[in-house]
Design a protein around this motif. Sequence first.
Motif: not given
Length: 140
Positions: A54-78
């Motif tokens: 199965g997909m390594h759990g760390g890889c799934a976490f990385s997908l979620a963390d990266t995407l969640a950060g991108m969603a948070a960044a839609t308001y113009g913040n780093h």
Amino acid sequence: MKHNHESAQFEELQKILMRNPFAVGIGMELLEAAQGYARARLRLQPQLLNIYGGMHGGCAFSLADTLAGMAAATYGNHVTTLDASFNYMRPVIETQYLYCEARVLKKGAAISVVRTELTDDNGKLLIDGSFTYYHLQIKK
């Protein structure tokens, strides 16, 4: 939500994704974006699997963390991750892609909270998570 490749939000997040060597390296693909929201997927590939197939759990976490950060960044913040909680409910197997949706639940002055849901090709919930981000003060 339909695929939204024409929006300014999508274009901005796509640029952010392309500047992230790790996300590009694992094959992350942005599908949709709107303010406070992003959706992406990751194809299961041999180099992303664990010893059980199965997909390594760390890889799934990385997908979620990266995407969640991108969603948070839609308001113009780093942003940078302060805290995360991740629930692995089912293994990521027998699916071509792992999909992730990230929705900002709370956008504050200095902190954002984002919820993620990771699903298989059939929309079955496999993993969920909650991420807290700090808004960085970047000088231009």
